[in-house]
Design an enzyme around this catalytic site. Structure first.
Site, PDB file in Angstrom:
ATOM      1  N   TRP A  33       1.013  -1.195   0.006  1.00  0.00           N
ATOM      2  CA  TRP A  33      -0.014   0.154  -0.085  1.00  0.00           C
ATOM      3  C   TRP A  33       0.680   1.422  -0.018  1.00  0.00           C
ATOM      4  O   TRP A  33       0.148   2.391  -0.074  1.00  0.00           O
ATOM      5  CB  TRP A  33      -0.885   0.120   1.217  1.00  0.00           C
ATOM      6  CG  TRP A  33      -0.161  -0.555   2.531  1.00  0.00           C
ATOM      7  CD1 TRP A  33       0.541   0.032   3.547  1.00  0.00           C
ATOM      8  CD2 TRP A  33      -0.430  -1.860   2.922  1.00  0.00           C
ATOM      9  NE1 TRP A  33       0.765  -0.688   4.513  1.00  0.00           N
ATOM     10  CE2 TRP A  33       0.354  -1.871   4.299  1.00  0.00           C
ATOM     11  CE3 TRP A  33      -0.939  -3.055   2.566  1.00  0.00           C
ATOM     12  CZ2 TRP A  33       0.520  -2.888   4.876  1.00  0.00           C
ATOM     13  CZ3 TRP A  33      -1.015  -4.123   3.077  1.00  0.00           C
ATOM     14  CH2 TRP A  33       0.061  -4.181   4.542  1.00  0.00           C
ATOM     15  N   GLU A  78      -5.617   0.797   5.427  1.00  0.00           N
ATOM     16  CA  GLU A  78      -6.003   1.112   6.838  1.00  0.00           C
ATOM     17  C   GLU A  78      -7.221   0.352   7.627  1.00  0.00           C
ATOM     18  O   GLU A  78      -6.853   0.047   8.869  1.00  0.00           O
ATOM     19  CB  GLU A  78      -6.203   2.559   7.048  1.00  0.00           C
ATOM     20  CG  GLU A  78      -4.746   3.339   6.870  1.00  0.00           C
ATOM     21  CD  GLU A  78      -3.803   3.219   7.646  1.00  0.00           C
ATOM     22  OE1 GLU A  78      -3.813   2.628   8.598  1.00  0.00           O
ATOM     23  OE2 GLU A  78      -2.525   3.569   7.089  1.00  0.00           O
ATOM     24  N   GLN A  90      -6.813  -4.371  13.873  1.00  0.00           N
ATOM     25  CA  GLN A  90      -6.958  -5.406  14.442  1.00  0.00           C
ATOM     26  C   GLN A  90      -6.354  -6.538  13.936  1.00  0.00           C
ATOM     27  O   GLN A  90      -6.392  -7.805  14.200  1.00  0.00           O
ATOM     28  CB  GLN A  90      -8.519  -5.869  14.856  1.00  0.00           C
ATOM     29  CG  GLN A  90      -9.294  -4.700  15.376  1.00  0.00           C
ATOM     30  CD  GLN A  90      -8.859  -4.456  16.930  1.00  0.00           C
ATOM     31  OE1 GLN A  90      -8.512  -5.285  17.571  1.00  0.00           O
ATOM     32  NE2 GLN A  90      -9.153  -3.036  17.387  1.00  0.00           N
ATOM     33  N   THR A  91      -5.583  -6.411  12.810  1.00  0.00           N
ATOM     34  CA  THR A  91      -5.043  -7.511  11.849  1.00  0.00           C
ATOM     35  C   THR A  91      -3.523  -7.134  11.675  1.00  0.00           C
ATOM     36  O   THR A  91      -3.005  -6.225  11.320  1.00  0.00           O
ATOM     37  CB  THR A  91      -5.731  -7.554  10.799  1.00  0.00           C
ATOM     38  OG1 THR A  91      -7.305  -7.561  11.156  1.00  0.00           O
ATOM     39  CG2 THR A  91      -5.203  -8.730   9.958  1.00  0.00           C
ATOM     40  N   TYR A 129      -8.590   8.156  13.588  1.00  0.00           N
ATOM     41  CA  TYR A 129      -7.171   7.588  13.084  1.00  0.00           C
ATOM     42  C   TYR A 129      -7.139   7.356  11.579  1.00  0.00           C
ATOM     43  O   TYR A 129      -6.150   7.813  10.967  1.00  0.00           O
ATOM     44  CB  TYR A 129      -6.933   6.103  13.753  1.00  0.00           C
ATOM     45  CG  TYR A 129      -5.717   5.421  12.944  1.00  0.00           C
ATOM     46  CD1 TYR A 129      -4.575   5.855  13.024  1.00  0.00           C
ATOM     47  CD2 TYR A 129      -5.817   4.451  12.405  1.00  0.00           C
ATOM     48  CE1 TYR A 129      -3.324   5.283  12.372  1.00  0.00           C
ATOM     49  CE2 TYR A 129      -5.025   3.757  11.709  1.00  0.00           C
ATOM     50  CZ  TYR A 129      -3.525   4.318  11.477  1.00  0.00           C
ATOM     51  OH  TYR A 129      -2.818   3.637  10.827  1.00  0.00           O
ATOM     52  N   ASP A 161      -2.703   5.679  16.367  1.00  0.00           N
ATOM     53  CA  ASP A 161      -3.070   4.288  16.648  1.00  0.00           C
ATOM     54  C   ASP A 161      -2.479   3.837  17.788  1.00  0.00           C
ATOM     55  O   ASP A 161      -1.749   4.634  18.602  1.00  0.00           O
ATOM     56  CB  ASP A 161      -3.029   3.342  15.420  1.00  0.00           C
ATOM     57  CG  ASP A 161      -1.364   3.163  15.280  1.00  0.00           C
ATOM     58  OD1 ASP A 161      -0.624   3.678  15.794  1.00  0.00           O
ATOM     59  OD2 ASP A 161      -0.963   2.146  14.245  1.00  0.00           O
TER      60      ASP A 161
END
Length: 368
Positions: free
Chosen positions: A38, A51, A56-57, A134, A152
């Site tokens: 990205w 994003e 969470q990953t 964020y 974050d």
């Protein structure tokens, strides 16, 4: 004026400006940054998708999903017009499926309201579904070089240590405070690189349990390191443990096909396919078998005999822990299924959007 007052309220130490904190961090980032898909350009849509996926990953988990998703939906308009099931199928395995639904809903809004161009102002981008402070800051700074913070968990950890902050980072007020602090040191013309450098620092050096202080490019600025307490920060209040839920799962096979159920269009795992499942509170196996048979009769209009257990599967969400006991069931009677259910051949399930919890059941049964 309000922003200026807040900046004065939360002022960075003078050495951050005098000795060039941003320059030191960017010099490290320029030489050490990871090659991530990205980052190949500043397309706001590509940045936006990344994003959302990265919430969470882990980065390594996201990479193949991102490549597949961008191949299938290369533009905002392509995502906007795609069937939801195709979007969820491309997201399958990443979890937190509301992210995918919100992303597509926002893409449709961008297509209608902004002609397919991701907006470049804080006011407009904040109205898009699923775009919080964020994500808005990340898109605006990386794609458009707007001097907006992107705070974050990594950035909160870095700044908690740099400034020896003991505020609980689980509280919204702490994020707002750190946003004001970050804003003061964003360099003109390199807002996106600076925000990514902070995130990279948190991911690669200023890690949660064993910070690599001796290799840190901003070692000299860190108050927690000077006090010997870097490993104790940040302060984070404990989240509630996930609530355990006991589920009985029926495997019902007729003519070589297995019964599948489509979940409701609203709520957890909305619109996804699963093996028939009944929530229970019973403790004995006999009582669980009886409850499963009753639930299948009520929801699917079929009578079955619940036979032997096939195994157990556990799946943990942020707020729930599913404890699933899987049972082999023999069909007795009941021909007409409700609209949300159908029989499918095992090989057909690859085309269904099935949540990870039930993919685990496929693995248990040797059908994946």
């Amino acid at each position: 004026m309000a922003r200026k007052k807040e900046s004065l309220k939360y002022a960075l130490p003078e050495q951050f400006h005098v000795f060039g904190f941003a320059q030191d961090l960017l010099a490290w980032y320029d030489s050490q940054k990871r090659d991530l898909p990205w980052r190949i350009n500043k397309d706001p849509y590509r940045i936006w998708v990344s994003e959302i996926m990265l919430q969470q990953t882990r980065v390594e988990t996201v990479k193949p999903y991102y490549a597949n998703f961008m191949e299938k939906f290369p533009t905002v308009s392509e995502l906007a017009k795609a069937p939801e099931e195709d979007v969820l199928k491309a997201w399958e395995g990443l979890g937190y499926y509301s992210r995918a639904r919100n992303l597509q809903a926002a893409a449709r809004e961008v297509t209608v309201r902004y002609g397919g161009v991701v907006p470049d102002t804080p006011e407009e981008i904040a109205t898009l579904k699923g775009v919080g402070p964020y994500t808005a800051g990340a898109i605006l700074s990386i794609a458009y070089e707007k001097a907006e913070p992107a705070v974050d968990g990594n950035v909160m950890r870095v700044f908690s240590r740099l400034l020896y902050l003991t505020d609980d980072i689980a509280k919204p007020a702490t994020r707002i405070k750190i946003e004001h602090l970050v804003r003061q040191v964003i360099p003109e013309g390199r807002a996106g690189d600076f925000n990514q450098a902070l995130m990279e620092l948190g991911a690669m050096v200023c890690v949660p349990r064993t910070p690599q202080c001796l290799t840190c490019p901003v070692f000299d600025y860190c108050m927690a390191r000077q006090e010997g307490v870097a490993e104790e920060l940040p302060v984070k209040g404990k989240a509630k443990p996930p609530r355990p839920v006991d589920l009985q799962v029926g495997i019902i096979i007729r003519d070589g096909k297995v019964l599948m159920n489509k979940r409701p269009d609203q709520g957890l795992l909305a619109g996804m396919w699963e093996f028939p499942t009944v929530e229970t509170e019973q403790e004995s196996d006999a009582a669980k078998q009886e409850a499963l048979a009753a639930g299948l009769r009520e929801r699917f209009g079929i009578d079955v005999e619940v036979m032997q257990p096939l195994g157990t599967v556990q799946h943990v969400f942020s707020h729930l822990q599913w404890n699933m006991q899987v049972w082999s069931c023999d069909w007795i009677e009941g021909e007409e299924l409700p609209a949300h259910a159908r029989y499918a051949a095992w090989e057909e399930l690859d085309a269904y959007t099935i949540p990870m919890a039930h993919q685990k059941i496929r693995e248990l049964l040797g059908q994946k």
